[in-house]
Design an enzyme around this catalytic site. Structure first.
Site, PDB file in Angstrom:
ATOM      1  N   LYS A  39       0.831  -1.205   0.000  1.00  0.00           N
ATOM      2  CA  LYS A  39       0.000   0.000   0.000  1.00  0.00           C
ATOM      3  C   LYS A  39       0.868   1.258   0.000  1.00  0.00           C
ATOM      4  CE  LYS A  39      -3.889   1.745   2.830  1.00  0.00           C
ATOM      5  NZ  LYS A  39      -4.691   1.427   4.037  1.00  0.00           N
ATOM      6  N   SER A  44      -9.527   1.490   3.662  1.00  0.00           N
ATOM      7  CA  SER A  44      -8.716   2.307   2.778  1.00  0.00           C
ATOM      8  C   SER A  44      -7.731   1.489   1.949  1.00  0.00           C
ATOM      9  CB  SER A  44      -7.937   3.339   3.606  1.00  0.00           C
ATOM     10  OG  SER A  44      -6.952   2.707   4.430  1.00  0.00           O
ATOM     11  N   SER A  47      -9.934  -1.203   7.562  1.00  0.00           N
ATOM     12  CA  SER A  47      -9.294  -0.915   6.282  1.00  0.00           C
ATOM     13  C   SER A  47      -8.527  -2.075   5.659  1.00  0.00           C
ATOM     14  CB  SER A  47      -8.368   0.301   6.416  1.00  0.00           C
ATOM     15  OG  SER A  47      -9.135   1.471   6.575  1.00  0.00           O
TER      16      SER A  47
END
Length: 537
Positions: free
Chosen positions: A119, A200, A224
């Site tokens: 990420k 997220s 997330s």
């Protein structure tokens, strides 16, 4: 093609071209949506990839080229998932070195030569930026690797690139659209391209599901990892806070932040978790994990792991979606058939009693923790405080705020230091109600091995005008407690995947993995996506 489309396709195509990979021509549309060719490595697991490299069928270089070509075909062309925000220009060189090392010394371990994505809020000290999806940090190169990136490199993984995310890990606006960032645009759900990938860690979830990598790293503060794993039909692990160091990760809140694995199977997630754990002087919380980590979580996987297990149904997380509830009832019946003893209901005594305490904690800690992170970037950092980020967003609002604003950042900026009574009381309330009077209380009362609940609902249609419209989930109690959770595919609602969560006490990852693996092996709900433009009527 707009400017962002052009830059995204050019960046991905150019980086792949450096590898010498023959990339496909642009893919046409049909009434069935973008055509995606069959992929030789589809649904390949880490053990399968290692076996193929041992036999000589594949090498780290050939695997890396195949995944880069897949990213170009599916992410930059065709469905345009936008799951990948940046490719690693050194990926092929890294793979080549790892192939030489395998030939002379043998593999370092199960991740040797395996392509992974991480990420874009995890620092890498290389030719990739770390931006949390924000144009405010465009071009930011941290002075050193995050602990997670360091552990991946030491394990011999090939970091293919970075995944898109909900900008600032979805802590910019209370009306945000998950999966959107100013730098990366909007990530799409590979099961239905008009649906949301959730946030997220949206890019990591979509990338793993679409077979753009073997496994990926996500981060979670509250939902997330688990939510995007659920709606993208994969396995996600939110570890105990402190099991994995947060050093070098753009933060929201140290009370709840953690990185964790996202994979297509429990086995792959367990392998990745074993690589990530360990004490780190840059994250004092990891000292609490001493003696509680395991370099090999595979040893806990047991196809008969549900036999004799005591599971509590957190029933108050049901009732939000009839079709989801039906899936969960089937899952409960399956687990009973597999030998589990189910206590139903086994609700947290503190369910619904937290009020706004979690939000207060996150607002206070976001300001303090983000400012501390930005200070590590040195004097050349594009922005150095949360206040400067807010000012940047306002100056560049046509690019950064075309769909939603930054009310959460503004509220965080207004908070005082972490010594304020409001913060201390809110933090204590979250810990007490989620731990002693919450998860621990109900597990002690019924002598449970784990609690179970639907992770969240099926993916909602993405709506940039109104923002997210999800039905909520079951992630908050474990998130506030800092306790572990695992989500596993549990079936489909109208063609959209839904996950089942197992959560429990601190450092109970071995137990949760055993239970999740047994459920996975008995049910086999995971199915790869078909990249439909929308759900068929």
């Amino acid at each position: 093609m707009n400017r962002r489309d052009f830059l995204h396709v050019t960046a991905l195509g150019g980086a792949a071209a450096l590898t010498g990979t023959a990339l496909s021509k642009p893919i046409g549309q049909s009434i069935h949506g973008p055509r995606v060719r069959s992929f030789e490595l589809e649904e390949s697991t880490i053990p399968q990839l290692q076996s193929a490299m041992r036999s000589g069928k594949f090498s780290a270089i050939s695997l890396t080229k195949k995944y880069l070509a897949r990213i170009h075909e599916v992410d930059a062309q065709g469905p345009k998932l936008r799951a990948v925000i940046e490719l690693n220009p050194d990926a092929i060189a890294i793979a080549r070195a790892l192939d030489r090392e395998r030939a002379t010394k043998g593999p370092r371990g199960p991740l040797h030569g395996v392509p992974v994505l991480i990420k874009d809020n995890l620092d890498t000290h290389d030719r990739m930026s770390t931006t949390a999806g924000s144009l405010a940090l465009a071009g930011s190169i941290p002075p050193r690797d995050s602990f997670v990136a360091q552990k991946l490199r030491q394990a011999g993984a090939v970091i293919l690139g970075k995944t898109n995310l909900s900008e600032w890990a979805n802590f910019r606006s209370s009306h945000s659209t998950s999966g959107w960032s100013g730098r990366g645009g909007l990530t799409r759900n590979p099961y239905s391209l008009d649906r949301n990938p959730s946030g997220s860690s949206s890019g990591s979830g979509a990338a793993v599901s679409a077979n753009l990598c073997a496994v990926a790293i996500g981060t979670e503060t509250d939902g997330s990892i688990l939510s995007p794993s659920s709606v993208n039909g994969i396995v996600g692990i939110k570890p105990t806070v402190g099991l994995v160091s947060r050093a070098g990760i753009i933060p929201i809140a140290h009370s709840q932040d953690t990185a964790g694995p996202m994979a297509r199977t429990v086995t792959d997630a367990a392998i990745l978790l074993g690589v990530l754990t360990g004490e780190d002087s840059r994250d004092p919380t990891t000292t609490e994990s001493a003696g509680k980590t395991h370099p090999d979580y595979i040893s806990f996987l047991d196809a008969n792991g549900l036999r004799g297990a005591r599971l509590g149904v957190a029933r108050k997380f049901f009732g939000r979606h009839e079709a989801v509830d039906k899936l969960m009832e089937t899952a409960i019946a399956d687990m009973k058939h597999l030998g589990a003893e189910v206590i139903d209901p086994a609700d947290l005594p503190t369910h619904g009693k937290f009020g706004g305490a979690e939000t207060d904690v996150l607002l206070y800690e976001f300001k303090a923790d983000l400012n501390a992170y930005l200070a590590t970037l040195g004097p050349s950092a594009p922005v150095r405080t949360l206040e400067q980020i807010i000012e940047f967003n306002e100056r560049c609002k046509d690019k950064e705020m075309p769909y939603f604003g930054q009310d959460m950042m503004i509220k965080a900026q207004a908070k005082g230091p972490l010594t304020e009574k409001v913060y201390l009381d809110a933090r204590d309330k979250c810990r007490r109600l989620s731990r002693d009077e919450g998860i621990d209380a109900i597990m002690n009362q019924h002598h449970l091995d784990a609690l179970i609940a639907p992770t969240t609902g099926p993916a909602h249609v993405t709506d940039l005008a109104y923002g997210d419209r999800g039905i909520g989930g079951s992630t908050s109690a474990a998130a506030m407690a800092g306790y572990p959770s695992i989500t596993v595919p549990a079936g489909f609602v109208a063609g959209l995947p839904v996950g089942l969560s197992f959560f429990g006490r601190a450092y109970s990852e071995p137990v949760l993995l055993k239970l999740a693996f047994a459920f996975e092996q008995a049910t086999k709900h995971r199915q790869p996506p078909r990249f439909l433009p929308s759900l068929p009527v």
